[in-house]
Design a protein around this motif. Sequence first.
Motif, PDB file in Angstrom:
ATOM      1  N   MET A  40       2.885   2.275  -8.022  1.00 54.62           N
ATOM      2  CA  MET A  40       3.479   0.999  -7.629  1.00 54.62           C
ATOM      3  C   MET A  40       3.689   1.004  -6.125  1.00 54.62           C
ATOM      4  O   MET A  40       3.712   2.062  -5.497  1.00 54.62           O
ATOM      5  N   SER A  41       3.859  -0.182  -5.575  1.00 52.78           N
ATOM      6  CA  SER A  41       4.056  -0.330  -4.136  1.00 52.78           C
ATOM      7  C   SER A  41       5.247  -1.229  -3.880  1.00 52.78           C
ATOM      8  O   SER A  41       5.556  -2.118  -4.683  1.00 52.78           O
ATOM      9  N   ARG A  42       5.877  -1.001  -2.753  1.00 49.51           N
ATOM     10  CA  ARG A  42       6.908  -1.910  -2.277  1.00 49.51           C
ATOM     11  C   ARG A  42       6.241  -2.890  -1.328  1.00 49.51           C
ATOM     12  O   ARG A  42       5.523  -2.497  -0.410  1.00 49.51           O
ATOM     13  N   VAL A  43       6.467  -4.154  -1.579  1.00 48.83           N
ATOM     14  CA  VAL A  43       5.991  -5.211  -0.699  1.00 48.83           C
ATOM     15  C   VAL A  43       7.258  -5.884  -0.190  1.00 48.83           C
ATOM     16  O   VAL A  43       7.856  -6.699  -0.892  1.00 48.83           O
ATOM     17  N   GLY A  44       7.684  -5.456   0.987  1.00 48.41           N
ATOM     18  CA  GLY A  44       9.007  -5.869   1.455  1.00 48.41           C
ATOM     19  C   GLY A  44      10.048  -5.248   0.533  1.00 48.41           C
ATOM     20  O   GLY A  44      10.035  -4.038   0.315  1.00 48.41           O
ATOM     21  N   ARG A  45      10.893  -6.046  -0.051  1.00 49.48           N
ATOM     22  CA  ARG A  45      11.896  -5.556  -1.007  1.00 49.48           C
ATOM     23  C   ARG A  45      11.379  -5.566  -2.432  1.00 49.48           C
ATOM     24  O   ARG A  45      12.079  -5.153  -3.348  1.00 49.48           O
ATOM     25  N   HIS A  46      10.190  -6.064  -2.642  1.00 51.72           N
ATOM     26  CA  HIS A  46       9.682  -6.313  -3.986  1.00 51.72           C
ATOM     27  C   HIS A  46       8.770  -5.198  -4.477  1.00 51.72           C
ATOM     28  O   HIS A  46       7.947  -4.678  -3.738  1.00 51.72           O
ATOM     29  N   LEU A  47       8.931  -4.866  -5.742  1.00 50.37           N
ATOM     30  CA  LEU A  47       8.102  -3.858  -6.396  1.00 50.37           C
ATOM     31  C   LEU A  47       6.899  -4.554  -7.025  1.00 50.37           C
ATOM     32  O   LEU A  47       7.054  -5.555  -7.729  1.00 50.37           O
ATOM     33  N   ARG A  48       5.703  -4.013  -6.772  1.00 49.76           N
ATOM     34  CA  ARG A  48       4.489  -4.608  -7.320  1.00 49.76           C
ATOM     35  C   ARG A  48       3.525  -3.506  -7.729  1.00 49.76           C
ATOM     36  O   ARG A  48       3.617  -2.372  -7.267  1.00 49.76           O
ATOM     37  N   ALA A  49       2.569  -3.849  -8.586  1.00 51.08           N
ATOM     38  CA  ALA A  49       1.526  -2.908  -9.000  1.00 51.08           C
ATOM     39  C   ALA A  49       0.209  -3.648  -9.132  1.00 51.08           C
ATOM     40  O   ALA A  49       0.176  -4.838  -9.462  1.00 51.08           O
ATOM     41  N   ARG A  50      -0.859  -2.932  -8.875  1.00 52.97           N
ATOM     42  CA  ARG A  50      -2.189  -3.475  -9.120  1.00 52.97           C
ATOM     43  C   ARG A  50      -2.484  -3.324 -10.605  1.00 52.97           C
ATOM     44  O   ARG A  50      -2.147  -2.313 -11.209  1.00 52.97           O
ATOM     45  N   TRP A  51      -3.120  -4.306 -11.179  1.00 53.16           N
ATOM     46  CA  TRP A  51      -3.438  -4.269 -12.608  1.00 53.16           C
ATOM     47  C   TRP A  51      -4.335  -3.083 -12.934  1.00 53.16           C
ATOM     48  O   TRP A  51      -4.182  -2.451 -13.971  1.00 53.16           O
TER      49      TRP A  51
END
Length: 66
Positions: A40-51
């Motif tokens: 997973m990655s942090r994008v600013g304060r947000h947690l995101r993941a590539r499908w």
Amino acid sequence: MSQSSLPRRPLATPKEIAEYLGVPIGTVYQWSSRGGGPRMSRVGRHLRARWEDLDAYLEDNRVDVA
């Protein structure tokens, strides 16, 4: 067709990650802070993941059931 010309899917949110993997959303946040789980990655304060990282996690954690 080159990789850069392929359409990109939006990154998965914590809620989508939890729903896709069938785990509580708290587990997703534990993975992000303690390690484990899919990349997973942090994008600013947000947690995101590539499908594709979620699919790779599932593939890497397959077990043979007799």
